[in-house]
Design an enzyme around this catalytic site. Structure first.
Site, PDB file in Angstrom:
ATOM      1  N   HIS A 148      20.869-116.244 -52.907  1.00 21.75           N
ATOM      2  CA  HIS A 148      21.299-116.688 -51.902  1.00 21.75           C
ATOM      3  C   HIS A 148      23.177-117.381 -51.756  1.00 21.75           C
ATOM      4  O   HIS A 148      23.211-116.884 -53.322  1.00 21.75           O
ATOM      5  CB  HIS A 148      21.131-117.792 -51.650  1.00 21.75           C
ATOM      6  CG  HIS A 148      20.985-119.028 -52.582  1.00 21.75           C
ATOM      7  ND1 HIS A 148      21.886-119.892 -52.456  1.00 21.75           N
ATOM      8  CD2 HIS A 148      19.499-119.360 -52.824  1.00 21.75           C
ATOM      9  CE1 HIS A 148      21.305-120.880 -53.512  1.00 21.75           C
ATOM     10  NE2 HIS A 148      20.158-120.429 -53.449  1.00 21.75           N
ATOM     11  N   CYS A 167      15.759-120.605 -57.881  1.00 22.28           N
ATOM     12  CA  CYS A 167      16.853-119.425 -56.680  1.00 22.28           C
ATOM     13  C   CYS A 167      17.502-119.026 -57.090  1.00 22.28           C
ATOM     14  O   CYS A 167      18.411-119.440 -58.658  1.00 22.28           O
ATOM     15  CB  CYS A 167      17.133-119.661 -55.318  1.00 22.28           C
ATOM     16  SG  CYS A 167      16.227-120.083 -54.221  1.00 22.28           S
TER      17      CYS A 167
END
Length: 191
Positions: A148, A167
């Site tokens: 992301h 992430c």
């Protein structure tokens, strides 16, 4: 008592064999041979087409506490392994979110063998992955792992620290560039 244990083991073996049979069916692969190599030591994300480098993104951020083969929820570590893009959220607070199929079959197998998840959880993850569905995201292994942007976050923090909950993060501009290659089914190798 021995008969009950034997019957339970036979039922488990039958369930596992049927799940494994379906696991040999091909997963939706990227039609153009695109895959992603995330090097957590060099802090790079490389888009590959077969064995040819398409683009290298530098200065990626990973989990604030590094990487692991044995991720659990809220450990803020990035899981190592081979995953696939499972879904895309264009309305993410992190600008754009490319969700991975974590926890996948291999992650669940390790966790089950280490007694970190129950048989029921293991079978649920296997069933989802064999049906090419998103695995449960609320187990002890964690979930909602992906690639992301930084959203409205501070670019200076991104430049200086690993800050994610597990992430892989790039700048919003990098995510825009990367987005042309990422589709559901694309392999992501995190090492």
């Amino acid at each position: 008592m021995e008969w009950k244990v034997y019957m339970h083991n036979q039922a488990l073996l039958s369930s596992v064999l049927s799940l494994l049979f379906f696991s040999i069916l091909p997963f939706s692969a990227s039609a153009n041979g695109i895959w992603v190599d995330v090097n957590t030591t060099e802090h790079t994300l490389t888009v590959m087409q077969g064995d040819k480098v398409e683009h290298i993104f530098e200065n990626i951020a990973i989990g604030r506490f590094g990487t692991t083969w044995h991720k659990i929820t809220k450990d803020d570590k990035t899981p190592l392994g081979d995953f696939r893009i499972g879904w895309i959220n264009e309305q993410s607070r992190y600008y754009r979110f490319f969700g991975l199929d974590y926890p996948n079959r291999e992650t669940a197998q390790r966790a089950f063998e280490d007694n970190r998840i129950t048989e029921e959880t293991w079978l649920t993850i296997l069933k989802a992955t064999n049906q090419e569905k998103t695995p449960p995201q609320n187990t002890i292994l964690g979930g909602f792992i992906g690639i992301h942007g930084i959203g409205r976050g501070d670019p200076e923090i991104h430049d200086q620290f690993h800050w994610t909950n597990g992430c892989i993060a790039l700048t919003n501009k990098q995510i825009d560039q990367l987005g042309k290659w990422l589709k559901p089914g694309v392999m992501v190798k995190i090492r």
